[in-house]
Design a protein around this motif. Structure first.
Motif, short mmCIF file in Angstrom:
data_model
loop_
_atom_site.label_atom_id
_atom_site.label_comp_id
_atom_site.label_asym_id
_atom_site.label_seq_id
_atom_site.Cartn_x
_atom_site.Cartn_y
_atom_site.Cartn_z
N VAL A 193 -35.74 27.33 3.25
CA VAL A 193 -35.52 26.61 4.49
C VAL A 193 -34.44 27.32 5.30
O VAL A 193 -33.41 27.73 4.75
N LEU A 194 -34.68 27.45 6.60
CA LEU A 194 -33.68 27.97 7.53
C LEU A 194 -33.31 26.87 8.52
O LEU A 194 -34.20 26.28 9.14
N ASP A 195 -32.02 26.59 8.65
CA ASP A 195 -31.53 25.63 9.63
C ASP A 195 -31.29 26.39 10.93
O ASP A 195 -30.42 27.26 11.01
N TYR A 196 -32.10 26.09 11.97
CA TYR A 196 -32.03 26.89 13.18
C TYR A 196 -30.70 26.76 13.92
O TYR A 196 -30.39 27.58 14.79
N THR A 197 -29.88 25.75 13.58
CA THR A 197 -28.59 25.60 14.25
C THR A 197 -27.54 26.55 13.68
O THR A 197 -26.51 26.79 14.31
N THR A 198 -27.77 27.08 12.50
CA THR A 198 -26.81 27.97 11.86
C THR A 198 -27.39 29.30 11.41
O THR A 198 -26.65 30.22 11.07
#
Length: 322
Positions: A193-198
């Motif tokens: 999973v990649l958190d697009y905010t970070t």
């Protein structure tokens, strides 16, 4: 009948619940008593009339059909003279123009029998988003076992189906989503999973065999850097790009570049068809995919449902019950 009507293009504040005449099906159409209707970004584009190029199809100065909505699930009320595949009383799901209403007309080739294991609310969350995910991961973009797939917008309506489908094909799925949704997309089948905010999709130097972009707001150059040299990019989202062409400009740029590259850069405008709905029906009934309903609103609160889509970040689909 009661319906959510928008006489002119503009914001959600112009929507209103109103009594209007019940539509009459044409020869090749079915009149459906709507039990539930899905809410997705296409409603926002038609509501605002942007990009302006879309008005060539839906009405230049005002919408040809003032009733909003596409996704629907319900019961057949009557059928047109040339319709042979459905009869009154059949439970169906599919796409019909003006589904945020008590009744809506739909072409018979855009309907299918409702999956037997789904409620009307779940079935209404399936047509447009499910078909988009299915068509987006078909053909050259269908991942093979062990390939790396990146789904951008993984917690949204299209993304939740795309993660489930890619995982069912045996791919290693990386999901891009917002904060607090990592556990959710992992339950759908994502392995990373990649958190697009970070984080950005190029972080870590990973290259993906297939990228399905449902968000539509990343530059083509950035997407290409995350794509394997022989990889396939499918752009299913069309946000940004200005009021006139929207995301179409990025997609046309991809088409122009693709013949000169090892990478395949493609875009997708999904078409809801009976055969695709039948595939989704089977996938739902055998448990390969399951609709994710973020929240269900009654028809009287449909404007709040559209505003929730406009300003929030729902998990899966928003549904309006009738």
């Amino acid at each position: 009948m009661k319906a959510i009507v928008h006489d002119l293009y503009g914001s959600a504040d112009g929507l209103e619940l109103r009594d209007i005449d019940r539509p009459v099906p044409r020869d090749s159409e079915v009149l459906v008593q709507v039990r539930a209707a899905g809410v997705d970004p296409s409603i926002l584009h038609l509501m605002t009339g942007k990009p302006y190029m879309a008005r060539l199809a839906f009405g230049f100065r005002k919408p040809k059909n003032p009733v909003r909505g596409w996704d629907l699930a319900g019961v057949v009320e009557t059928v047109g003279a040339k319709v042979t595949g459905f009869k009154p009383g059949d439970e169906v799901f599919g796409s019909g123009d003006g589904s945020l209403a008590e009744y809506a007309c739909a072409r018979a080739d855009k309907l299918a029998p409702k999956p037997g294991n789904l409620t009307f609310e779940q079935a209404a969350a399936l047509p447009v988003s499910g078909v988009t995910a299915h068509q987006g991961l078909s053909g050259r973009a269908r991942p093979r076992p062990g390939q790396k797939v990146l789904v951008i917008g993984a917690s949204g309506g299209i993304g939740t189906y795309a993660v489930q489908l890619a995982a069912s094909y045996g791919a290693e799925v990386t999901a891009v989503c917002g904060p607090g949704k990592a556990d959710f997309v992992r339950t759908l089948g994502a392995t990373d999973v990649l958190d697009y905010t970070t984080q950005e999709i190029t972080d870590g130097g990973h290259r993906f065999d297939v990228i399905l972009d449902t968000a539509g707001n990343r530059p083509l150059s950035l997407l290409r850097r995350a794509l394997a040299p022989k990889g396939v990019l499918v752009m299913a989202g069309g946000e940004g790009g200005g009021d006139w062409v929207g995301g179409l400009g990025r997609q046309l740029h991809g088409y122009a570049l693709s013949p000169f590259l090892g990478q395949t850069l493609s875009s997708l405008i999904a078409l809801v068809r009976h055969k695709d709905l039948m595939i989704l029906k089977k996938l739902a009934e055998d448990g390969t995919i399951a609709p994710v309903v973020d929240r269900a609103y009654p028809l009287t609160e449909a404007v709040a449902a559209i505003k929730h889509l406009e300003t929030g970040h729902p998990r899966g689909k928003i549904v309006v019950t009738v």
